[in-house]
Every structure is written in C-alpha cells, then in structure tokens.
Enzyme design. Structure first.
Site, PDB file in Angstrom:
ATOM      1  N   GLU A 108      -3.688   3.009   3.630  1.00 33.99           N
ATOM      2  CA  GLU A 108      -5.089   3.369   3.427  1.00 33.99           C
ATOM      3  C   GLU A 108      -5.226   4.787   2.868  1.00 33.99           C
ATOM      4  OE1 GLU A 108      -7.082   0.914   3.774  1.00 33.99           O
ATOM      5  OE2 GLU A 108      -7.671   0.592   5.851  1.00 33.99           O
TER       6      GLU A 108
ATOM      7  N   HIS B  59      -6.191   0.337  -1.340  1.00 37.84           N
ATOM      8  CA  HIS B  59      -4.953   0.292  -0.542  1.00 37.84           C
ATOM      9  C   HIS B  59      -3.991  -0.745  -1.104  1.00 37.84           C
ATOM     10  CE1 HIS B  59      -6.730  -2.849   2.514  1.00 37.84           C
ATOM     11  NE2 HIS B  59      -5.963  -3.471   1.649  1.00 37.84           N
TER      12      HIS B  59
ATOM     13  N   ASP C 276       3.005  -6.008   5.556  1.00 44.05           N
ATOM     14  CA  ASP C 276       2.239  -5.472   6.682  1.00 44.05           C
ATOM     15  C   ASP C 276       1.873  -6.534   7.710  1.00 44.05           C
ATOM     16  OD1 ASP C 276       0.499  -6.826   5.024  1.00 44.05           O
ATOM     17  OD2 ASP C 276      -0.637  -5.074   4.419  1.00 44.05           O
TER      18      ASP C 276
ATOM     19  N   ASN D 222     -10.606  -0.695  -1.420  1.00 39.68           N
ATOM     20  CA  ASN D 222     -10.606   0.774  -1.351  1.00 39.68           C
ATOM     21  C   ASN D 222      -9.329   1.357  -1.970  1.00 39.68           C
ATOM     22  OD1 ASN D 222      -8.724   0.064   0.537  1.00 39.68           O
ATOM     23  ND2 ASN D 222      -9.499   1.388   2.159  1.00 39.68           N
TER      24      ASN D 222
HETATM   25  C1  GLP Z   1      -5.223  -6.840   2.669  1.00 37.52           C
HETATM   26  C2  GLP Z   1      -3.693  -6.759   2.863  1.00 37.52           C
HETATM   27  C3  GLP Z   1      -3.001  -6.496   1.571  1.00 37.52           C
HETATM   28  C4  GLP Z   1      -3.664  -7.341   0.497  1.00 37.52           C
HETATM   29  C5  GLP Z   1      -5.019  -6.773   0.199  1.00 37.52           C
HETATM   30  C6  GLP Z   1      -5.865  -7.640  -0.734  1.00 37.52           C
HETATM   31  O1  GLP Z   1      -5.904  -6.021   3.540  1.00 37.52           O
HETATM   32  N1  GLP Z   1      -3.287  -5.794   3.809  1.00 37.52           N
HETATM   33  O2  GLP Z   1      -1.609  -6.779   1.721  1.00 37.52           O
HETATM   34  O3  GLP Z   1      -2.894  -7.298  -0.678  1.00 37.52           O
HETATM   35  O4  GLP Z   1      -5.701  -6.437   1.386  1.00 37.52           O
HETATM   36  O5  GLP Z   1      -6.401  -8.729  -0.059  1.00 37.52           O
HETATM   37  P1  GLP Z   1      -7.220  -9.885  -0.796  1.00 37.52           P
HETATM   38  O6  GLP Z   1      -6.249 -10.568  -1.701  1.00 37.52           O
HETATM   39  O7  GLP Z   1      -7.700 -10.786   0.315  1.00 37.52           O
HETATM   40  O8  GLP Z   1      -8.315  -9.249  -1.539  1.00 37.52           O
END
Ligand code: GLP
Length: 263
Positions: A156, A151, A80, A149
């Site tokens: 989402e 995702h 993403d 959440n």
């Molecule tokens: C982000 C990204 C994801 C990532 C997730 C966890 O928003 N879009 O690709 O895997 O949330 O992030 P973190 O490792 O900082 O908790």
C-alpha cells in the site's frame, strides 16, 4: 508516457485473456525443459478470474505426459494473504487460488504457496515465506494486478522500492475495494495482510501487469504518466528491465481521452 514499458492493449478483457494465456502457456511449456525453473509469481483479484479459468481450460487440453510433468513440477508463490481468516474461509486468497487454479489442476498445497494468514505470528510467517522464496531462487515469471490506489500485492502507499515481504496494514480504500466479497461491508475485511515486498517483486525475471476495467482507468493513467514515487507503489515497476503491461480499452479510457484533449 514511459518508453520502456511494452504495452499490449485489447478491445476487451476476453481478448486480453486469450492472448495473455497464449503467452503463459508458452512460458509454462518452456519451463518444463528447464533444469531448475524458478517459481511463478501469482496474484488474486477479479482481474485474474477469467484468466485462470481460461488457463485451466487450455492446460487440461495438453497431452497427458506434458500435463503430468507440468503438475508435478508446478511451483508458485502468491503475492499476499489476509491475516486472521481461517484456512477454509471463502474470502481467503488460499481459497481463491485453489478454487480457480489449484483444485482444477490437482495441485498440492506445498506447490501453490500462499502466505499462511491464520497464524498467531504473522511477522514470523512473512519472514519464512520470503526465506523460502529466496531459497528457491526468487520469482521467474510474475503476474500482477493493480489496486485502485496503485498497490501491487498488498504494498500500500506509501511504499518504498526496497520494502521486503512483511506484515502490512490495509488502507481504507483497499478494504472498500475488496469488501465486495465480504458482503459489501468494510468492517468484515481484515485490517492486516502479509505481502511480498517490492524488493522481491523487482527481483523477478519478468513482470506482467494486467489491468482491466473502467475503474482502473484513473490509476492506469497515473501509472503511465507519473514518475516513480512512494505514493504510487506500482510506479517502481518502471525500474524493471522486463515489464509488460496488458490492458483493455476500458482501463485505457482516461489515457485515450487525455490524448485526444491535447489535439
Ligand atoms: C487486491 C490484491 C492484489 C490484486 C489487486 C487487484 O487487493 N491484493 O493482489 O492484484 O488488489 O484486484 P482486482 O483484480 O480485484 O481489481
């Protein structure tokens, strides 16, 4: 608790990183001898920082010949990217990936693909990104992080299992979670992003979901105990035949407490 997910749990995130990187190294090494290897699927996020750092350290120790082959044949697609950040914005996922992986390994931009979020035509970019991925045969080894959440990528809730790569609106929860790198101000976090869809995620050959830290304890519990549903995008991963879950003790906190309460 789901029976088909293979779970690897560790005392802490460093122990997890060590074992996980062992596996990634083996995969990358085996990939060298494949005639038409599929692209690797990669996430961003804080969970991945120690993993990418360790992976780079390990890969740079490879013999020169194998390392050159690895770099030459590298092909990955990130999950993403935010829409509207300039290419060199320190909060863009492109910047993140080249900081932690692409730069230290000397990868070219067309080898470490990230959706182009600076575009005026994000729908077109999402379409061509997924077309390019399809043309390459889809994802092989896919690493995922988990949002608080539920995702994955930027899929989402609510999100169906057949969602394709597309433009998505980011929820308030996600923008709050990610605001740490935008000066702690949610208003600075973009409202839209391009994300690979569940459809492309579920078509990967194997999926490794990495979850660390106490703040993921609640959502990890839900992921393990709830049925597949639109309200928990990661839950669709349970439909996949080869799903591996990598967790540390902190992330398992609620699972352990609830388990104890039952007795
Ligand atoms: C982000 C990204 C994801 C990532 C997730 C966890 O928003 N879009 O690709 O895997 O949330 O992030 P973190 O490792 O900082 O908790």
């Amino acid at each position: 608790m789901h029976k088909d997910i293979r779970i690897f749990s560790f005392e802490d995130s460093q122990g997890l990183a060590n074992s996980f990187v062992d596996l990634v190294e083996k995969y990358l090494y085996a990939r060298l001898s494949e005639s038409k290897p599929k692209p690797i699927g990669l996430p961003t996020g804080r969970t991945m920082i120690p993993i990418y750092k360790l992976l780079v350290d390990r890969l740079l120790l490879w013999p020169e010949r194998e390392l050159n082959e690895l770099i030459h044949g590298w092909e990955s697609f990130n999950l993403d990217e935010y829409i509207g950040l300039s290419l060199d914005d320190i909060n863009s996922y492109r910047y993140f990936m080249f900081k932690y992986l692409g730069g230290p390994l000397g990868l070219k931009k067309n080898q470490l693909r990230v959706p182009f979020g600076e575009t005026e035509e994000p729908e077109k970019e999402a379409y061509s990104y997924s077309k390019d991925l399809r043309f390459k045969g889809g994802l092989g080894f896919l690493i995922l992080g988990l949002g608080v959440n539920g995702h994955i990528g930027f899929n989402e809730p609510p999100c169906s299992s057949d969602s394709c790569t597309r433009v998505v609106n980011l929820s308030k929860e996600t923008r709050t979670q990610n605001s740490f790198s935008f000066g702690g101000n949610i208003d600075n976090v973009p409202i839209r992003a391009i994300s690979i869809g569940l459809k492309e995620i579920l078509s990967a050959d194997e999926i490794h979901l990495v979850v660390t830290g106490i703040e993921k304890s609640e959502i990890l519990y839900e992921f393990l105990h709830k049925n597949c549903s639109k309200s928990l995008p990661a839950s669709w991963l349970k439909l996949h035949q080869k799903i591996f879950l990598w967790v540390d003790k902190d992330a398992l906190n609620k699972v352990r407490l609830q388990g104890l309460n039952k007795h």
